[in-house]
Design a protein around this motif. Structure first.
Motif, PDB file in Angstrom:
ATOM      1  N   TRP A  32      -6.819  -9.297   3.902  1.00 25.77           N
ATOM      2  CA  TRP A  32      -7.943  -8.985   3.021  1.00 25.77           C
ATOM      3  C   TRP A  32      -8.829  -7.900   3.620  1.00 25.77           C
ATOM      4  O   TRP A  32      -9.358  -7.048   2.884  1.00 25.77           O
ATOM      5  CB  TRP A  32      -8.761 -10.244   2.765  1.00 25.77           C
ATOM      6  N   LYS A  33      -8.997  -7.907   4.927  1.00 24.10           N
ATOM      7  CA  LYS A  33      -9.846  -6.905   5.553  1.00 24.10           C
ATOM      8  C   LYS A  33      -9.217  -5.521   5.449  1.00 24.10           C
ATOM      9  O   LYS A  33      -9.904  -4.535   5.138  1.00 24.10           O
ATOM     10  CB  LYS A  33     -10.093  -7.286   7.007  1.00 24.10           C
ATOM     11  N   LEU A  34      -7.917  -5.436   5.696  1.00 26.43           N
ATOM     12  CA  LEU A  34      -7.242  -4.151   5.538  1.00 26.43           C
ATOM     13  C   LEU A  34      -7.232  -3.708   4.077  1.00 26.43           C
ATOM     14  O   LEU A  34      -7.380  -2.519   3.768  1.00 26.43           O
ATOM     15  CB  LEU A  34      -5.812  -4.251   6.068  1.00 26.43           C
TER      16      LEU A  34
ATOM     17  N   TYR B 172       0.678  -6.143  -6.354  1.00 21.39           N
ATOM     18  CA  TYR B 172       0.029  -5.298  -5.347  1.00 21.39           C
ATOM     19  C   TYR B 172       0.729  -3.951  -5.203  1.00 21.39           C
ATOM     20  O   TYR B 172       0.106  -2.979  -4.779  1.00 21.39           O
ATOM     21  CB  TYR B 172       0.002  -6.010  -3.998  1.00 21.39           C
ATOM     22  N   SER B 173       1.988  -3.877  -5.550  1.00 16.22           N
ATOM     23  CA  SER B 173       2.689  -2.589  -5.456  1.00 16.22           C
ATOM     24  C   SER B 173       2.049  -1.553  -6.379  1.00 16.22           C
ATOM     25  O   SER B 173       2.034  -0.362  -6.063  1.00 16.22           O
ATOM     26  CB  SER B 173       4.161  -2.777  -5.809  1.00 16.22           C
ATOM     27  N   THR B 174       1.505  -2.009  -7.514  1.00 12.37           N
ATOM     28  CA  THR B 174       0.796  -1.080  -8.402  1.00 12.37           C
ATOM     29  C   THR B 174      -0.433  -0.513  -7.715  1.00 12.37           C
ATOM     30  O   THR B 174      -0.747   0.681  -7.844  1.00 12.37           O
ATOM     31  CB  THR B 174       0.393  -1.804  -9.696  1.00 12.37           C
ATOM     32  N   PHE B 175      -1.146  -1.344  -6.990  1.00 11.90           N
ATOM     33  CA  PHE B 175      -2.310  -0.876  -6.246  1.00 11.90           C
ATOM     34  C   PHE B 175      -1.906   0.163  -5.206  1.00 11.90           C
ATOM     35  O   PHE B 175      -2.575   1.192  -5.039  1.00 11.90           O
ATOM     36  CB  PHE B 175      -2.992  -2.062  -5.576  1.00 11.90           C
ATOM     37  N   VAL B 176      -0.805  -0.083  -4.507  1.00 15.05           N
ATOM     38  CA  VAL B 176      -0.340   0.858  -3.489  1.00 15.05           C
ATOM     39  C   VAL B 176       0.047   2.189  -4.127  1.00 15.05           C
ATOM     40  O   VAL B 176      -0.251   3.272  -3.590  1.00 15.05           O
ATOM     41  CB  VAL B 176       0.828   0.246  -2.707  1.00 15.05           C
ATOM     42  N   GLU B 177       0.703   2.137  -5.268  1.00 17.86           N
ATOM     43  CA  GLU B 177       1.086   3.373  -5.950  1.00 17.86           C
ATOM     44  C   GLU B 177      -0.140   4.186  -6.352  1.00 17.86           C
ATOM     45  O   GLU B 177      -0.158   5.413  -6.210  1.00 17.86           O
ATOM     46  CB  GLU B 177       1.931   3.025  -7.169  1.00 17.86           C
TER      47      GLU B 177
ATOM     48  N   PHE C  87       0.707  -8.692   1.799  1.00 14.67           N
ATOM     49  CA  PHE C  87      -0.238  -8.293   0.761  1.00 14.67           C
ATOM     50  C   PHE C  87       0.140  -8.882  -0.593  1.00 14.67           C
ATOM     51  O   PHE C  87      -0.726  -9.363  -1.331  1.00 14.67           O
ATOM     52  CB  PHE C  87      -0.289  -6.764   0.650  1.00 14.67           C
ATOM     53  N   LYS C  88       1.399  -8.851  -0.917  1.00 18.63           N
ATOM     54  CA  LYS C  88       1.841  -9.308  -2.236  1.00 18.63           C
ATOM     55  C   LYS C  88       1.641 -10.802  -2.403  1.00 18.63           C
ATOM     56  O   LYS C  88       1.217 -11.266  -3.468  1.00 18.63           O
ATOM     57  CB  LYS C  88       3.318  -8.940  -2.427  1.00 18.63           C
TER      58      LYS C  88
END
Length: 1511
Positions: A1259-1261, A1318-1323, A1310-1311
């Protein structure tokens, strides 16, 4: 007497057909082929042909006939099952008389009514019931599932023909089935896992131990709509056919298939088989990996590893792939549980086969024929084999009234057992820890199943309440009372009202969290919502004409599956209760019905509104006060008064309506009687004293509610003569001798709580301002202020109770603590006396607050001389000083006079009692301790403001101290030593309590069941447990004590551990606060974000950075104005974010209408449109004394303080903030986060349960990534950039520490932890990085962390593909500048096929060209993992992938000669010495690997030789 046959012949029942018992191998009944289907039939008495065997533990009910006629319905028999043709027995049938009404030909052809069989408990329905707010959608989902099941069955029949096909066709079918199975598996993997009900951890393997032949329920037994069962059937047929074949036959068949099939197809099938084998091998240690993932959410440095064991309830957001499956298995097992009539578990059936009547081997005991087990016409014990919950619910609809009553009593026993065992469990208790015994029963799952959608318990209970038999109605009312957990909830609210600090009640309706959103940074802790829409509680008026239609009934069942209480109200339980109350029911039934009304009124404002709108209901309840006569007290009157109190709390207008119409005066009839003496009260008898005290307590609570609204204050003059008996200390000897001390003390406590409420209505003593009459549309006649003229006599009564030495038990408590022996002091009398002292102290605190309000201290720090001081203030202060409330002997050089100092005090004794196992004693002691602290602070505040400006010097040296001196200088100042000890004890308790409270929330909701309050089904009661209430009271007292002492000392040279510990305790208080503790959370935020606190955090940051290796020191300083600005910005953000209330855009002010007359025609409750709701601050005016769980966010998630960083990019933040303000909030949040990290580094060893360390590193990262998700403006300022860089370095150290301690576990999941998508957030993050970063190192480091080896494979692949597609791999920083050590990115060697192919694709497409030139981390990763995989991977299953990668790289080299340098680096990777035999041997071996991978391709081999010659 023998029966003679008539026109038609029936099977003859021999006199020898009766057995005395049964064994596991059931005996056949003579001449009765269908005997197992005739349990309960009417036959003649007889004896078994064989000798009786040893009876089994449960005797089979034996058919018999009674010597007298028994009234029966035609559905009772004798044909319980369908008639079966009987072969010729060789004997003539016996004749029987023919009845005129006996239609034998038709009876022989009659079949019993069969219910539709239920193939299995598809638990996904429950998610639809609870989370889907539209009943139509729920019905559609159920219908689609049935269609899918039918189609799957049809496919299964067609698949059976595959065995008769030729071998080549069979092989093709195998391929098609494999492809179909792979497609199903892929779809299942792609289905979102983050659901509002999917958040539980797996329980250990030893969790489900067999009980009396209990089966091990396998996942394959669960019917998922046909797909899984179809594949299982095909597999079973194949296995059976292979079992019949010999080894030679199998070899021949295999060879024949190989000859006919294409070699490429064979290779493909072999590859698929290897993949399946790998999946099976991975599935075994899967649970262990899940535990390690959960463990990885705790950062490094904890002294104790807080590992989440299998079976634990994990917090919302920390999800497991097995969580929902494990919980569904637990609940589904309950279907097989058989219970005795007293609610105890008897056995578990061996197989959950459906009750469709077609399986002859299936047990005859099921829900379809449960009514056949009749006590009147069977011998033995029909209930010995027990009943399942489904059978009990089915038996409620029996035609026999006795069976209906029996079923309801059975359900009542089961529910009562479940509630009791849930209460015995600890909060967040691990199921695996209590399941070691084979006799363990999962009562949590039993409760959830009973209230779940499958049994349809609510619908059956509503039908039973309309029964015309009193016994059935009485039993039904008891079950409804249990299913609403009335007693548990009333106990919770009763103890809550004993404390003067808890003025508001909380609604009990089941709720769930709003799902995290991408725009909000996926932060958890969203607004709570009701399980069912408030508009669903009362259907629209247009549906009233078609209430009996099938659609409406289905809607009722759907709503009941979401919310039990809402379903009952929707099914029309209120008019039925009104009718039953009008029919003058039994006293027991009347008590049950009023208890049900109280539970429904506590459910939600909509339920209370429905009660008020029900025609004739409130007038019928009011008749209870008159029909029995005013001289006799009935229990129903007590509960009726409690119902009026709850309804008054619902709405201020409702309370005023009751006052105007005389309902209040009618309910308070007991207080208009002439005063009586203590002797008269005792002589009435203990039972009458108990009834009198209970009624007076509820009446006083009703009056207190009216006073809090500002009504009924003038009635004090009428009630005061009766109150005098309870105000002064009584003759304790008489009360103790007659065993009525607790009853007397309960009335005394409530009297002083009412006086405390009256004290809050006092005008300010030294203010000319008039009382603010804030009522809306109310005349001034109904809102009044209390008079100061009543205060003096009341205080005189109260101060008599402050002489502790004259009160029994309390004096012994103080003396015992001074002697060190208090083990015998825990008991009921002491608890009741402590509650009285607590109420008195609360009243005194309210009075002192009207002399000098507490909020003046925050506005004006200078002393202001009061014109005069009431005489009772110093008198009260001296009482506190002299009578042992505090221990002032903190300095041995000072001599005390006028009062004893033996080392014992009430404060120390209460602190000891708080730590006892008795929850009631702990609650009373902490409430009394809180009142004592409040009075001491209030007395000091009033006395200090009355002191002259030239106040005397404090006492020093060996001077003598008197009580006057202590009072003048301050009670809290002289008692600081004892108060600090109390604070230390409470902080240690809070440190151990907050992790348990955080584990309560499951599946994004307060509990797994749709009950109300305690019926949410959490272990130990969850948020409705007394332990949770105790933790919240501890949190309130911690803040009161912290406000007395400054957090940080002045002129400190290094961080003070005690001060940092208090900051950590304030964070713990924030996590403990519930919906009723909004004021507590607001106080905590005030303390955290004071400018002096932020200034000391800055000091801690500089000290931490300077003394931590690898961190760069800061050369900047923050001014005092910046601290003040940070303080205001952070406080405003967190208050708006977490204390905001989501309200409708428009609502009706008056919704209850005329509650005593005829109600208006059913007006539907309007639908709440969530999208129109906007967060607003809580309304300061007191318009309701109910707090809703819905529309607010408390309790907070553990990562709540990260919201300031995640505010960037949130579109909702722009509603109240400008862009610059949002940026300032993010910068302040980064500073505050670094300050908390510096505190955690100092307290890492001393406080392993710190809430700072409790936030997962993921969560911090993630919060740092969210700060850059929309823009990188936060990095433009030098200070914020340095803070951001320092946080990255610190978290990199944490990652390396975890990696070294836990091996190759995916730590940064993360996922799993944050969100499935979460992959959408990374993209999106990579897209922003490519657009605006321009190669910024800090931004690049944050993106590169997603390529770390400890990150989940899916996220690593998504990050690489996004970077590759955006062609920004080259602007990533070098490996040495990334977060953490380089080994974390390189080891272990990558083995994921998708990621390796992505590396190869980027290599061959030319995207890595510039990355190689710039030595980007992207090229380092691709080079390392491809080289190690190609040259060091020896696994046979990886050879095709290795060959594929080598061919691709060599082919690219042949086409583009500029790739020669990159390929040479690949071959020479990790070969440091360019000369020598070892280097040459290793190089030769690598080229041999390349040649083998080319698989004889001449052109590729030539390119390999060309490359070798260049080296």
């Amino acid at each position: 007497m023998e029966a003679k046959s008539g026109g038609s012949k029936r099977p003859r029942f021999s006199a020898k057909s009766k057995t005395m018992g049964f064994s596991p191998q059931q005996k056949k009944v003579a001449e009765l082929p269908h005997a197992p289907g005739l349990v309960g039939s009417v036959v003649e008495k007889g004896f078994s042909e064989a000798l009786p065997q040893k009876p089994s533990p449960a005797s089979l009910p034996q058919p018999t006939v009674l010597p007298f006629p028994v009234a029966r319905h035609r559905s009772h028999g004798p044909h319980w099952g369908p008639a079966i043709a009987v072969e010729n027995s060789g004997e003539d049938d016996m004749e029987e008389d023919k009845d005129e009404m006996d239609y034998d030909p038709v009876a022989l052809l009659a079949n019993p009514i069969e219910r539709k069989g239920k193939k299995g408990l598809d638990f996904s329905k429950w998610k639809e019931f609870v989370s889907n707010e539209d009943s139509l959608e729920a019905r559609t989902a159920v219908g689609n599932q049935r269609v899918a099941t039918k189609s799957a069955k049809k496919q299964g029949k067609e698949a059976n023909l595959a065995l008769n096909q030729p071998q080549d066709e069979a092989a093709q079918d195998v391929s098609m089935r494999d492809s179909y199975e792979t497609r199903i598996t892929t779809e299942a993997e792609q289905k979102p896992v983050v659901d509002s009900m999917e958040c539980d951890t797996p329980i250990p393997k030893n969790r489900h131990k067999p009980i009396m032949g209990e089966p091990e329920l396998k996942v394959s037994e669960i019917d998922d709509g046909g797909a899984t069962s179809l594949m299982g059937d095909i597999h079973a047929e194949n296995v059976a056919r292979l079992a019949d074949m010999s080894t030679d036959e199998i070899s021949e068949a295999r060879a024949e298939i190989m000859e006919k099939m294409n070699p490429s197809l064979i290779e493909m099938l072999k590859k698929r088989g290897r993949q399946k084998l790998e999946k099976k091998q991975v599935a075994k240690p899967e649970r262990k990996k899940e535990e390690e993932k959960l463990e990885s959410t705790q950062p490094a440095g904890n002294g104790k590893t807080s590992r989440s064991k299998a079976g634990d309830w994990i917090p919302y957001g920390v999800e497991s792939s097995h969580s929902w499956k494990v919980w569904s298995e637990r609940v589904e097992r309950v279907r097989l549980f058989r219970f005795s009539l007293d609610g105890n578990l008897l056995e578990i059936e061996s197989s959950p086969q459906p009750c469709d009547g077609k399986n002859a081997n299936y047990s005859q005991y099921n829900a379809t024929n449960v009514a056949e087990r009749d006590f009147l016409r069977t011998e033995g014990d029909p209930a010995a084999v027990g009943y399942t919950i489904n059978e009990a619910v089915a038996l409620i609809r029996s035609m026999v009234p006795g069976q209906r009553a029996l079923a309801l009593q059975l359900l009542a026993s089961i529910l009562n057992k479940a509630l009791q065992n849930l209460q015995k469990m600890d909060i967040g208790q691990n199921v695996g820890e209590i399941s070691s015994s084979e006799k363990f029963v999962d009562w949590q799952a039993v409760w959830a199943f009973a209230l779940g959608p499958e049994p349809q318990t609510v619908l059956s209970l509503r039908i039973a309440l309309d029964d015309n038999h009193d016994s059935v109605v009485l039993a039904c009312a008891k079950v409804i009372q249990l299913i609403l957990s009335c007693d548990m909830n009333e106990n919770f609210f009763d103890i809550s009202e004993k404390s003067g600090a808890c003025e508001k009640d909380i609604c009990t309706a089941p709720v769930f969290r709003a799902r995290p959103e991408l725009d909000g940074g996926f932060l958890h802790g969203g607004f709570w919502k009701y399980n069912t829409k408030p508009s669903n509680i009362i259907p629209c008026s247009g549906e009233t004409e078609n209430d009996e239609s099938e659609g409406t009934i289905q809607d009722d069942v759907t709503v009941a599956g979401q919310d039990v209480a809402a379903g009952l109200i929707r099914m029309g339980i209120l008019p039925r209760i009104c009718y039953l109350l009008e029919m003058d029911p039994l006293q027991t039934l009347e008590d049950y019905l009023v208890s049900i009304l109280i539970a429904l009124a506590r459910h939600s404002p909509q339920s209370a509104d429905a009660i008020l709108r029900c025609p004739r209901l409130i007038p019928t309840v009011m008749k209870m006060f008159t029909k029995q006569g005013s001289a006799e007290i009935q229990p129903s009157q007590i509960k009726a008064t409690a119902l009026l109190k709850v309804l008054c709390k619902y709405n201020k207008q409702t309370c005023l309506d009751f006052v105007k119409r005389g309902v209040f005066q009618q309910a308070m009839w007991h207080w208009y009687k002439s005063p009586f003496t203590l002797e008269q009260w005792i002589k009435s008898g203990k039972e009458q004293c108990k009834f009198t005290s209970s009624l007076m307590v509820e009446q006083l609570r009703l009056w207190k509610v009216c006073i809090l609204y500002g009504f009924c204050i003038p009635h004090f003059a009428d009630y005061f003569p009766v109150m005098c008996l309870w105000l002064s200390p009584p003759k304790f000897e008489k009360l103790i001798g007659n065993d009525v001390l607790s009853e007397f003390m309960s009335v005394t406590r409530e009297v002083y709580l009412v006086l405390g409420a009256l004290a809050q209505r006092l005008p300010l003593l030294h203010s000319i301002e008039q009382l603010n009459k804030d009522a809306i549309n109310l005349s001034n006649d109904y809102v009044e202020a209390w008079s100061w003229s009543y205060v003096v006599p009341v205080v005189d009564f109260a101060t008599n109770w402050l002489e502790l030495r004259s009160i029994p038990y309390v004096s012994l408590l103080i003396d015992s603590h001074s002697k060190g022996n208090m083990s015998h002091m825990v008991g009921t009398p002491l608890r009741s006396l402590l509650w009285v002292i607590s109420a008195i102290l609360h009243m005194l605190h309210c009075m002192l607050s009207r002399i000098v309000p507490a909020d003046i201290d925050d506005e004006n720090k200078t002393y202001t001389n009061l014109p005069w001081l009431p005489e009772f203030v110093p008198k009260l202060g001296l009482k506190i000083v002299k009578h042992g409330f505090f221990d002032f002997s903190c300095d041995s050089n000072i001599t005390f006079q006028e009062f004893p100092s033996n080392g014992g005090s009430l404060a120390k004794s209460l602190c000891y009692l708080r730590d006892q196992n008795s929850i009631d004693v702990s609650l009373s002691s902490i409430s009394c301790l809180e009142g004592l602290v409040h009075v001491a602070v209030s007395v000091d505040r009033v006395v200090q403001r009355a002191r002259p400006a030239n106040h005397p010097e404090p006492i020093d040296g060996n001077r003598t101290v008197t009580a006057d001196k202590i009072l003048e200088e301050g009670i809290t100042k002289w008692a600081c030593s004892g108060l600090k000890e109390v604070l230390s004890v409470l902080m240690n308790m809070a440190s151990s309590e907050w992790p348990k409270l955080q584990s309560i929330e499951m599946f994004g909701r307060g509990g797994p069941a749709p009950g109300i309050g305690f019926g949410w089904g959490s272990s130990g009661g969850g948020v409705w447990s007394l332990k949770c209430m105790l933790a919240q009271w501890d949190a309130q007292l911690i803040l009161d004590l912290i406000k007395i002492f400054p957090i940080f000392p002045e002129n400190a040279t290094k961080p003070d551990a005690a001060a940092l510990r208090r900051i950590s305790s304030v964070l713990e208080v924030c996590l403990i606060a519930g919906p009723r503790d909004r004021d507590t959370l607001a106080k905590a935020l005030d303390i955290l974000f004071q400018a002096p606190v932020l200034k000391n955090l800055d000091f801690c940051i500089h000290y931490f950075v300077h003394h931590t290796e690898g961190l760069r020191s800061f050369d900047w300083k923050i001014s005092e104005e910046d601290y003040t600005y940070f303080s205001g910005v952070l406080k405003s953000h967190f208050t708006t974010k977490w204390l905001g209330i989501k309200r409708k855009s428009s609502s009706k002010e008056d919704r209850n209408g005329d509650v005593l007359g005829m109600s208006k025609r059913g007006e539907a409750l309007e639908t709440i449109h969530e999208e129109e709701s906007v967060p607003e601050q809580a309304n300061a005016s007191c318009s309701s004394l109910l707090v809703e769980w819905a529309h607010q966010r408390l309790p907070l998630p553990v990562h709540w303080f990260l919201s300031a960083i995640c505010i960037i990019g949130d579109p909702k933040s722009t509603v109240k903030w400008s862009f610059n303000e949002v940026l300032d909030v993010a910068r302040s949040g980064l500073f505050f986060l670094l300050g908390l990290e510096s505190i955690a580094s100092f307290l890492r060893l001393d406080l392993p349960n710190s809430p700072i360390l409790g936030v997962p590193l993921v969560w911090k990262l993630h919060s740092l990534s969210t700060a850059l998700h929309a823009n990188m403006d936060v990095l433009e300022e030098e200070k914020s950039k340095n803070v951001f860089d320092t946080l990255q370095e610190q978290y990199g150290k944490h990652v390396d520490h975890l990696r070294r301690g836990r091996g190759n576990v995916e730590i940064l999941n993360f996922k799993t932890t944050i969100h499935e998508s979460y992959s959408t957030f990374v993209e999106n993050l990579v897209e922003q990085f490519a657009a605006i970063s321009y190669g910024d190192v800090i931004y690049g480091r944050q993106v590169a962390i997603y390529l770390h080896r400890t990150v989940e494979a899916a996220i690593r692949l998504a990050a690489w593909n996004s970077l590759s597609n955006a062609r920004v791999l080259e602007i990533l920083p070098p490996l040495e500048k990334c977060i953490g050590e380089p080994e974390g990115y390189l080891e272990p060697v990558e083995d994921n096929e998708g990621i390796l192919e992505a590396y190869s694709k980027s290599w061959t497409s030319g995207i890595l060209d510039r990355a190689a030139a710039r030595e980007s981390v992207a090229f380092s990763l691709a080079l390392h993992h491809l080289s190690c995989f190609i040259f060091y991977c020896n696994a046979s299953e990886k050879l095709p992938l290795r060959n594929k990668l080598v061919k691709s790289l060599v082919r690219t080299y042949s086409q583009k000669l500029q790739y020669e340098g990159m390929l040479r680096k690949l071959v020479q990777h990790k070969l440091t010495v360019s000369e020598g035999p070892l280097y040459r041997n290793e190089l030769d071996q690598r080229f041999e690997v390349l040649k083998d991978a080319c698989e004889g391709n001449s052109s590729l081999l030539a390119e390999v030789e060309k490359l070798r010659s260049s080296l």
